[in-house]
Design a protein around this motif. Sequence first.
Motif, short mmCIF file in Angstrom:
data_model
loop_
_atom_site.label_atom_id
_atom_site.label_comp_id
_atom_site.label_asym_id
_atom_site.label_seq_id
_atom_site.Cartn_x
_atom_site.Cartn_y
_atom_site.Cartn_z
N ASP A 65 51.37 45.52 38.64
CA ASP A 65 52.66 46.04 38.19
C ASP A 65 53.66 46.14 39.33
O ASP A 65 54.85 45.89 39.14
N LEU A 66 53.18 46.50 40.52
CA LEU A 66 54.08 46.65 41.65
C LEU A 66 54.68 45.29 42.02
O LEU A 66 55.87 45.18 42.33
N GLU A 67 53.83 44.26 41.92
CA GLU A 67 54.30 42.92 42.22
C GLU A 67 55.34 42.46 41.19
O GLU A 67 56.39 41.94 41.54
N THR A 68 55.01 42.70 39.92
CA THR A 68 55.94 42.36 38.84
C THR A 68 57.28 43.06 39.06
O THR A 68 58.35 42.48 38.88
N LEU A 69 57.20 44.33 39.46
CA LEU A 69 58.41 45.12 39.68
C LEU A 69 59.26 44.51 40.79
O LEU A 69 60.48 44.33 40.64
N GLN A 70 58.62 44.14 41.88
CA GLN A 70 59.39 43.60 43.01
C GLN A 70 60.05 42.28 42.64
O GLN A 70 61.21 42.03 42.97
N ASP A 71 59.29 41.45 41.93
CA ASP A 71 59.82 40.17 41.47
C ASP A 71 61.05 40.35 40.60
O ASP A 71 62.07 39.68 40.75
N LEU A 72 60.92 41.30 39.70
CA LEU A 72 61.99 41.57 38.75
C LEU A 72 63.23 42.09 39.48
O LEU A 72 64.36 41.71 39.18
N CYS A 73 63.00 42.94 40.47
CA CYS A 73 64.11 43.50 41.25
C CYS A 73 64.94 42.37 41.86
O CYS A 73 66.16 42.36 41.77
N VAL A 74 64.26 41.42 42.48
CA VAL A 74 64.96 40.34 43.16
C VAL A 74 65.73 39.49 42.14
O VAL A 74 66.89 39.13 42.35
N MET A 75 65.10 39.22 41.00
CA MET A 75 65.76 38.39 39.98
C MET A 75 67.01 39.08 39.44
O MET A 75 68.08 38.48 39.36
N VAL A 76 66.88 40.36 39.09
CA VAL A 76 68.02 41.09 38.52
C VAL A 76 69.17 41.15 39.53
O VAL A 76 70.34 40.98 39.20
N LYS A 77 68.81 41.37 40.79
CA LYS A 77 69.80 41.44 41.86
C LYS A 77 70.59 40.13 41.96
O LYS A 77 71.79 40.13 42.14
N GLU A 78 69.89 39.01 41.81
CA GLU A 78 70.55 37.72 42.05
C GLU A 78 71.22 37.13 40.82
O GLU A 78 72.08 36.26 40.95
N THR A 79 70.84 37.55 39.64
CA THR A 79 71.37 36.87 38.45
C THR A 79 72.31 37.73 37.61
O THR A 79 72.95 37.20 36.70
N SER A 80 72.40 39.03 37.87
CA SER A 80 73.24 39.86 37.01
C SER A 80 74.70 39.50 37.15
O SER A 80 75.14 38.99 38.17
N LEU A 81 75.44 39.82 36.10
CA LEU A 81 76.84 39.41 36.04
C LEU A 81 77.72 40.23 36.97
O LEU A 81 78.61 39.70 37.62
N CYS A 82 77.50 41.53 37.03
CA CYS A 82 78.43 42.35 37.83
C CYS A 82 77.68 43.21 38.83
O CYS A 82 76.46 43.21 38.90
N GLY A 83 78.43 43.95 39.60
CA GLY A 83 77.88 44.77 40.65
C GLY A 83 76.85 45.77 40.18
O GLY A 83 75.91 46.09 40.90
N LEU A 84 77.01 46.29 38.97
CA LEU A 84 76.05 47.28 38.49
C LEU A 84 74.64 46.70 38.47
O LEU A 84 73.70 47.25 39.02
N GLY A 85 74.50 45.54 37.82
CA GLY A 85 73.19 44.91 37.74
C GLY A 85 72.72 44.39 39.09
O GLY A 85 71.56 44.53 39.45
N GLN A 86 73.66 43.83 39.83
CA GLN A 86 73.30 43.25 41.13
C GLN A 86 72.78 44.29 42.10
O GLN A 86 72.02 43.99 43.00
N SER A 87 73.21 45.53 41.92
CA SER A 87 72.77 46.56 42.86
C SER A 87 71.78 47.53 42.25
O SER A 87 71.23 48.36 42.96
N ALA A 88 71.55 47.45 40.95
CA ALA A 88 70.63 48.40 40.31
C ALA A 88 69.24 48.41 40.95
O ALA A 88 68.61 49.47 41.04
N PRO A 89 68.71 47.25 41.41
CA PRO A 89 67.37 47.30 42.01
C PRO A 89 67.34 47.90 43.42
O PRO A 89 66.26 48.15 43.93
N ASN A 90 68.51 48.12 44.04
CA ASN A 90 68.52 48.58 45.43
C ASN A 90 67.69 49.83 45.71
O ASN A 90 66.92 49.85 46.66
N PRO A 91 67.83 50.89 44.89
CA PRO A 91 67.02 52.08 45.18
C PRO A 91 65.52 51.79 45.13
O PRO A 91 64.76 52.37 45.92
N VAL A 92 65.09 50.88 44.26
CA VAL A 92 63.66 50.56 44.17
C VAL A 92 63.25 49.75 45.41
O VAL A 92 62.27 50.09 46.08
#
Lengths: 240, 195, 557, 177
Positions: free
Chosen positions: C492-519
């Motif tokens: 799960d930790l690996e899945t989480l990290q993978d997802l963080c990077v994807m959401v950061k790089e593909t989201s449309l606006c700053g909210l999504g692009q930075s949402a994974p930062n705290p994690v």
Amino acid sequence: MSVVTLTINDELVSAQEGETLLAVLHERGIDMPTLCHLEGLSERGGCRLCMVELEGSSRLQAACVTQVQEDMIVHTHSERLVKYRKMILELLFAERNHICAVCVMNGNCELQWEAAKIGMDHVRYEYLNPDLAMDASHERYVLDHNRCILCTRCVRVCDEIEGAHVWDVMGRGANSRVIIDLNQAWGTSQSCTSCGKCVQVCPTGALFDKGATVAEMEKQHNFLRWILDGREKNVWSYGK
Amino acid sequence: MSVKTSPPSRTRPRPAAEHPSGDPRFSLIDRTLKRFSFQQDALIEVLHTAQEAFGFLSDDLLIYVAHQLKLPLSWVYGVATFYHFFTLTPQGEHNCIVCMGTACYVKRAAEIVAALQQAYSVTAGETTRDGRLSLSTARCLGSCGLAPVLVLDGAVLPRETPESALERVRQQLMNATHNGAPQPATNGHAFEGEE
Amino acid sequence: MNRADLETMAQREVQRQQTFRCRILCCASTPCLSSGGSAVHDAIKDAIKEGGFDADFQAVATGCMGPCSRGPMITVQTSGGEDVIYEHVTPEASRQIVAHHAAASPAPVEYILPGDIPFFAKQKKVVLANSGFIDPERLEDYVARGGYTALGYALREMTPETVCREIIDSGLRGRGGAGYPTGLKWDMVRKARGDRKYVVANGDEGDPGAYMDRTLMESDPHRLLEGMAIAGYAVGADQGFLYVRGEYPIAAKRLERAIRAAERRGLLGSRVLDSNFNFRVDVRIGAGAFVCGEETALMASIMGMRGQPVPRPPYPAQSGLWEKPTLINNVETLGSIAPIIQHGAAWFAEIGTAKSKGTKIFALAGKVDTTGLIEVPMGITLREIVYDIGGGIPDGLDFKAAQTGGPSGGCIPAAHLDTPMDYESLRALGSIMGSGGLIIMDERSCMVDVAKFFMEFCMDESCGKCVPCRVGTVQMHHLLERITTGSATAQDLETLQDLCVMVKETSLCGLGQSAPNPVLSTIHYFLEEYMAHIRDHQCLAGVCTLDQAPITELALV
Amino acid sequence: MNKLRFATAWLGGCSGCHMSFLDLDEKLIDLAEKIELVYSPIADVKEFPEGVDVTLVEGAVANLDNLRLAQEIRARSRLVVSFGDCAVTGNVPSLRNKLGVDDLLTAVYHEGPGRHPTGGDAIMPRLLPKVLPLHQVIKVDAFLPGCPPDAERIWIAVSALLAGEPVVLEPSMRTFG
């Protein structure tokens, strides 16, 4: 209009200025997965499947909302991009109840086909299994939220082509839903003209003709071209 | 989306049609409509006024606003449900907001929410069955120096604990006369302490 | 009104203030009001009246003084003497204070907060220079402290081009988070073609744990209006919008009043200060959506639509409100404009570090002794903020991490306490400057739970337009939930990290692009804590329940 | 020639995938020459054996029995294949996931037609809170989607597995549904 030259996947390509990158990719026969894009409707840039890498830019860009530029260097199928596209499709499959086996659009669905094409053969995320309703109150059409991917093609076609703006989106985030008028039963809508455009543009089984059963529903988008040619060029071509 | 509102122009406002119900609160909405010359971009301002006047946004109100601004119903509904501030259901007689901003979270505001939820069998964002108490959480009220913060019927209460919060809500429910009619919701304007 | 009239108004007000022997400034900002500030203000007014000191004493309701956790605050200015600051003032104490200053009776020493403590000494007030010293409801108070002279100077002595040049030279960068050079943005809008242009002040301060913008709007509204007007002149706009967060009714009210007062005196509206420049400002109230801090979503909201962002480019500088060139600046950024014009770019550029000029306001909160609003020169270390200004961690506990940038930022661990607070250093640590929320955490905070808290926030605030943010935040929250309840596996930790990077790089606006930062930031600095949850079912901070097991272990039971 | 030890298993599913497997028809004869079927619902074997080379698993993981068997299969097989949509996605059995388990049993057995089990016996295995796809419970080596996967898909996949090659299906061969 002037011509610009750009490099796509190491190949020099010329394109009309003002064209979107996605249009050029399609012209070149480069297979680009899309879901919210539909020719004839405004671009939304929401599904994020057509993301590409532009050299010199740290950010990925959605090809549907990126205009071609002179000397642009584009990569469309890097390992990273394919991986992300798979993940995005997995997220969509996990979001609602997309049970292809019992869906009216089985075999004709854009979501199903994009997943197969890219090789998304399983979903690593937890299925959210939301409890969502169907609305069969309209005499000819059915709305099934279980299959909706919030691409908003229905919203856009109703607003931009039909001019009725029956559809919109309510709520936000994962609680977003497409709605009719004041979030009311479709059959009670006074603004709906029952034209069925929304049904035809829907990429999945979220909107379908009443009476269609599993794998029976097929959709066609040609009417959009026909209407737009008529509007913009005064040309009504009945071919195809 | 291609449909757009138009920028504000300072044209003469046209008179608003009188609402058939004759409810005087509609005139408050009309005043805002006029102030913004019936510009469609004023939708959010008009909804603010409507909610302040009526406590919540009923279907009737949304239809009225949509007709006055000549906007599609689904547009108005979509906007009203997009923003946290607007509520489409009637609010309780008393209103308790627990701040869940970061500072309050770090000082364990979640325990206050849990205590209130349990004591009044209500989940945050809802109203008790008897309509006496609406419990909600807020995304930072900007009083981080006083964390954790509670807003009870418009009064900001600093440095609460689960115990003190329960006691304050109990007092508030007991003291206020139960007049049956729901009071106008505060519309989240929690700091109307001034003036 | 012209510049000479402005000068006269300032002199008259200064003379008026000098007739009082003693001015008692009472903080009427939200935190102090919440701790009983209005009763204190009333008691002081009563005491003055009862004592018959009306001619000598003036009670002024002002904006924020800073140390909010010590409120209600009052400051007493005496002619010829030093200012005296009082903390935790009660109505009873305020009577003593009036009596003391009236008749030199013994001072209520237990309420005095020494003015030379590090909380004040380490700060540098530029944007907040007037905050706590003026009545935000009186235009005259602002003018008496040099208000609107910068606007007058810009209109008469500078061209739009030289104004932009001045802002570029000052090195001012956007205070909303990203730190884009403000002058360049202005110059872009100035050069953009359009029959109309707009200026927008972004006061939609959505970060939980941040209230810099509210304080500025509540404490010194005219400074913001002056900054907007200068911006309007520089870019060629005649209309400004002030987008105020819905949770800030007092700020909105004060701004509305300030606009009316300024219009009446010819400082806004048509022919500002007898020049050819026209500038109107309208207040727009937000309705509760964090995503509206994103500039394209904010513009959608101003235009009465769902606050959903649209892909950039085109940037607002080319095509913003109603497809016209639009300048969007954060409230704090605009608050720095008047001082820059007044004192010059060189003066401003002296403050701060090589790449981050000027001062930054932080809302210091969480587990420090004194919480409140502080303005510090860029480049001050985190340690100075926590231990000198904030007075250290209470209850004898240890500092664990500081969170900056709210849901878009990250956590800075104790090892980096000596990091200078500037844009580049914070980014290098995987956090961001953000709008200025600064939450201090001690050992009783669980970093996994903190990450979950922010992810839940982002999940609720996602607008739903793009798939990575709409569904990705839900899935990331799910995975964090599994870690905190004990049902997660190492996978799960690996899945989480993978997802963080994807959401950061593909989201449309700053909210999504930075949402994974705290994690990402907590995994980076506190991986051991994540592992302790997953591997040992242990939460060292004692926050998480960990009362469930992974589904795969069910069959073994 | 050493025959491969081959198994098929049936968890929460309709057995349609096994029917489709039988649609291999005459190819079954070829297959029989290459494999030894050591466990299958169509063979009378009670215990899942040790040392299996390839196991095709039909059906989702819906209850504790499914979960135990899945883990046993994983421990005793070299390659595990999710066979059909139920194993791959949860498919139709997962439609119950939006209901709580208790509501579900009440709806089906108390409010539904006919006699209902009285409970407390060991006849009905405990349901999991949610029906899960196989790979969310054990590691899966290959996926064979379809409801059911048609015989051609199965043959391509099985041939690859027998040859020790990775399962690669054409896009049109890997659609769900």
